[in-house]
Scaffold this active site. Structure first.
Site, short mmCIF file in Angstrom:
data_model
loop_
_atom_site.label_atom_id
_atom_site.label_comp_id
_atom_site.label_asym_id
_atom_site.label_seq_id
_atom_site.Cartn_x
_atom_site.Cartn_y
_atom_site.Cartn_z
N PRO A 47 26.42 38.42 20.86
CG PRO A 47 25.54 37.69 23.13
CD PRO A 47 25.45 38.57 21.69
CD GLU A 48 31.35 36.26 17.36
OE1 GLU A 48 32.34 35.50 17.16
OE2 GLU A 48 31.48 37.25 16.86
CE LYS A 57 26.23 33.26 15.83
NZ LYS A 57 26.35 34.12 15.16
NE ARG A 90 29.00 41.16 10.33
CZ ARG A 90 28.77 39.97 11.18
NH1 ARG A 90 28.17 39.08 10.69
NH2 ARG A 90 29.04 40.19 12.41
#
Ligand SMILES: [Zn+2]
Length: 267
Positions: free
Chosen positions: A2-3, A57, A257
């Site tokens: 999660p960000e 985060k 990425r």
């Protein structure tokens, strides 16, 4: 994943249950092997969770003289429930009487640390400005771009030393909204681009936060175990066609990425 929007969603949902006093704890064998990098303090039982903050985060559980720092990794979440949670990926359960606060993490890439105030402050020093904070200004972004002069913009936007809270979907979405091709070199950008990047962060975060975060297949769950609905706001990330112009989205790998961009909208 999660960000930042997912972390803040969980944080905000848990806040309405505070304060919570820990009466008992239960942990999995994997907690110590993979996730928790410090000992569990003896005074954890009896401690009261008073506040939950976050920076980027990182979730910061304030237990008085003690802090629990929690980074959710790829698939971590804190779930609040009235009943004991039954989940094979449960790694830490704080029994707080009326409620159970449970850390669940199927892929076990999360990190946790019990620290004192000094330890917390030292950890925070390693992080840049939180991308949702008031300190995240046009000028700050412009300073960062100069420090990252020779780097490609999209991988640079993932660097937590500058953009605390950013992650892969946010960086992809910021680039399309600022009109920047992901491999643009930072030193070719102008101050107007810094303003567009700042504005783009704002727009991406707002869209995600009002939908309780973004969940992809099998991914993030909020504090009630629900998926976020923010996928509807995405313009290029894992999209077939560009949400701005309809052109077919291209996918490349950039610094390892998945990177998505529109050949028409971004240059
Ligand atoms: Zn486009």
């Amino acid at each position: 994943m999660p960000e930042l929007p997912e972390v803040q969603t969980i944080r905000n949902q848990l806040r309405s249950y505070l304060p919570l006093t820990i009466e008992r704890i239960k942990r999995s064998p994997e907690l110590k092997q993979n996730i928790l990098h410090t000992k569990i303090p003896k005074n954890i039982v009896g401690a009261t969770l008073k506040r939950i903050k976050s920076h980027g985060k990182l979730m910061i559980f304030d237990l008085g003289d003690l802090y629990l720092l929690s980074h959710l990794g790829m698939s971590g979440s804190w779930i609040i429930s009235k009943e004991k949670l039954k989940d094979k990926h449960l790694h830490l359960q704080l029994d707080c009487g009326k409620y159970f606060l449970s850390y669940v993490d199927p892929r076990r890439f999360g990190h946790m640390y019990f620290v004192d105030k000094k330890g917390k402050d030292e950890y925070l020093k390693r992080l840049g400005v939180d991308i949702s904070s008031e300190a995240f200004t046009d000028d700050y972004v412009w300073e960062c771009l100069q420090k990252g002069a020779n780097r490609e913009i999209k991988p640079f936007l993932l660097d937590q030393k500058y953009f605390a809270g950013s992650g892969n979907y946010i960086a992809n979405e910021v680039c399309i909204r600022a009109g920047l091709i992901p491999d643009r070199i930072c030193k070719t950008l102008k101050i107007e681009d810094a303003k567009k990047i700042k504005q783009a962060f704002h727009s991406v975060l707002e869209g995600s936060l009002k939908n309780n975060g973004v969940t992809f297949s099998g991914g993030y769950r909020d504090a009630f175990g629900e998926a976020g609905k923010g996928v509807q706001n995405l313009v290029v990330f894992h999209q077939e066609n560009c949400g701005l112009c309809g052109t077919k989205v291209r996918k490349v790998m950039l610094k390892g990425r998945g990177t998505f961009y529109c050949p028409l909208c971004q240059s």
